[in-house]
Design an enzyme around this catalytic site. Structure first.
Site, short mmCIF file in Angstrom:
data_model
loop_
_atom_site.label_atom_id
_atom_site.label_comp_id
_atom_site.label_asym_id
_atom_site.label_seq_id
_atom_site.Cartn_x
_atom_site.Cartn_y
_atom_site.Cartn_z
N SER A 299 34.84 -8.08 14.31
CA SER A 299 35.72 -6.94 13.77
C SER A 299 37.39 -7.47 13.52
O SER A 299 37.63 -8.34 13.07
CB SER A 299 35.53 -5.64 14.69
OG SER A 299 36.42 -4.44 13.82
N THR A 300 38.12 -6.71 14.47
CA THR A 300 39.55 -7.24 14.42
C THR A 300 39.67 -8.57 14.98
O THR A 300 39.15 -8.95 15.87
CB THR A 300 40.50 -6.34 15.26
OG1 THR A 300 39.91 -4.86 15.11
CG2 THR A 300 41.90 -6.33 15.26
N HIS B 70 33.53 -6.36 10.04
CA HIS B 70 33.86 -5.00 9.44
C HIS B 70 35.16 -5.10 8.49
O HIS B 70 36.22 -5.41 8.94
CB HIS B 70 34.34 -4.20 11.01
CG HIS B 70 33.51 -3.71 11.78
ND1 HIS B 70 33.71 -3.44 13.17
CD2 HIS B 70 32.16 -3.78 11.80
CE1 HIS B 70 32.37 -3.18 13.89
NE2 HIS B 70 31.55 -3.25 12.94
N MET C 177 37.43 -4.44 18.14
CA MET C 177 37.45 -3.22 18.84
C MET C 177 36.17 -2.29 18.86
O MET C 177 35.35 -2.61 18.01
CB MET C 177 38.49 -2.13 18.43
CG MET C 177 38.42 -1.62 16.93
SD MET C 177 39.59 -0.39 16.49
CE MET C 177 40.73 -1.64 15.92
N ASP D 55 30.39 -1.95 18.79
CA ASP D 55 29.32 -2.26 17.80
C ASP D 55 28.71 -3.58 17.87
O ASP D 55 29.23 -4.54 18.21
CB ASP D 55 29.91 -2.39 16.40
CG ASP D 55 28.85 -2.39 15.21
OD1 ASP D 55 27.84 -1.89 15.34
OD2 ASP D 55 29.20 -2.67 14.12
#
Length: 365
Positions: A186-187, A213, A306, A309
């Site tokens: 993600s991030t 993401h 973050m 998931d």
């Protein structure tokens, strides 16, 4: 909890006020100033010492990308970019990631967004998370070249060639893979994916499935960018794609990615069922679907991001077959949420800095 001090940099007075108002409504955030362009932004960063900065890309005097380069070289601070969803906007976004931006927010309606309120929650959460980002990792990555060395230290090119030659004929065109690599991030993910995919050989004896993401409109540009940098073939996944060794498939923004058998082949399926953990695509959804495929060893990789998931999906996948799990270390994760969840749950078979994740993958493959 410490209040996050934020500087808003945007050439539009309307956008500066809108963003500042949205952020100020969150008790965790204090907007300490605004700036009309990059040059003014640099002065305000020195003066106000913010914990995070929001920055537009297109600005007069000094644009967002050039400003970001100066920030990361001279006074590193977490930056979240605001980007349009045009092709040019997506390309600028990934350039910003390369320069050291923590994350980005996609403007729903282009440069002047009258409906930015649609992403108010995303904006505030990303600013709070950005303020906690591993700034040393960001600076370190922005110094890495575009085409990093393929292998590290203990895993030599001779050893790689020997191991890959064993099944080279199968790895060239096989649509009946015996191993499968699946990556969730993600991030900070675009940087991490660039490092890992560029460190993997083009004749990799496994397909790679990726959930990053990211909203619709950006994943195609990400795939195109990584395809140009990596020896692997990298594409945005499409419904019905047959999984091939040496090819990486990135889940398109707005769709869950799953895979299933179709005769001897493994085939990708996409769907727009409800988000999981607030995400679509979701790492959990991909992992759970791969757990249903028997007779194939999976190598699961969880990198910077973050939230959690991927943890539950990995747990289910491990119950149903042979799975080796690799988690990115705290030292190199830009945000140590997703890897932490996997490590603390005891699901990780290996924990590595980003520079050694490809090496770990190759040992399992």
């Amino acid at each position: 909890m410490k209040t996050v001090k934020v500087l808003v940099v945007d050439d539009s007075a309307f956008m500066r006020k809108l963003i500042a108002d949205f952020l100020s409504e969150d008790d965790r955030i204090q907007v300490v100033g605004t700036a009309r362009n990059g040059e003014e932004g640099l002065r305000k960063i020195k003066e106000l010492n913010p914990d995070a900065v929001t920055m537009d890309v297109e600005m007069p005097v000094l644009n967002g990308l050039e400003t970001l380069k100066i920030i990361m070289k001279t006074m590193p601070v977490p930056v979240v970019m605001l980007s349009s969803t045009t092709k040019e906007g997506a390309e600028n976004t990934f350039t910003a990631m390369e320069y050291g931006a923590v994350d980005f927010i996609a403007k729903p309606s282009g440069p002047i967004s009258l409906d930015l309120h649609k992403i108010k929650t995303e904006l505030t959460e990303k600013i709070v998370q950005a303020s906690k980002a591993n700034i040393k990792g960001l600076v370190k990555f922005s110094a890495i070249g575009k085409k990093p060395a393929v292998l590290q230290q203990s895993y030599s090119k001779i050893e790689l060639c020997q191991s890959m030659q064993i099944s080279r004929s199968a790895s060239i065109s096989s649509s009946n893979p015996r191993k499968l690599i699946c990556i969730g991030t993600s991030t900070g993910g675009p940087r991490a994916l660039q490092k890992v995919l560029c460190d993997l050989p083009g004749n990799l004896n496994a397909p790679v499935l990726i959930v990053q993401h990211m909203p619709a409109g950006f994943t195609k540009s990400l795939a195109s960018r990584l395809n140009g940098l990596s020896d692997l073939s990298v594409k945005e996944a499409e419904e019905g794609d047959i999984l091939l060794n040496g090819t990486a498939y990135i889940a398109p923004g707005g769709f869950h990615l799953t895979a299933a058998r179709s005769g001897k082949d493994l085939v990708i399926h996409l769907d727009d069922s409800p988000p999981r953990n607030g995400h679509r695509p979701s790492v959990d959804v991909m992992f759970e679907s791969l757990g249903e495929i028997s007779g194939i060893q999976k190598i699961a990789v969880i990198m910077t991001g973050m939230g959690a998931d991927g943890k539950n999906g990995l747990m289910e996948m491990k119950k149903k077959g042979e799975v080796k799990a690799i988690a990115e270390s705290k030292e190199t994760s830009i945000v140590f949420g997703m890897p932490r969840a996997v490590i603390e749950s005891g699901l990780a078979d290996d924990v590595q800095n980003i520079e050694r994740i490809a090496e770990s993958i190759l040992k399992f493959v």
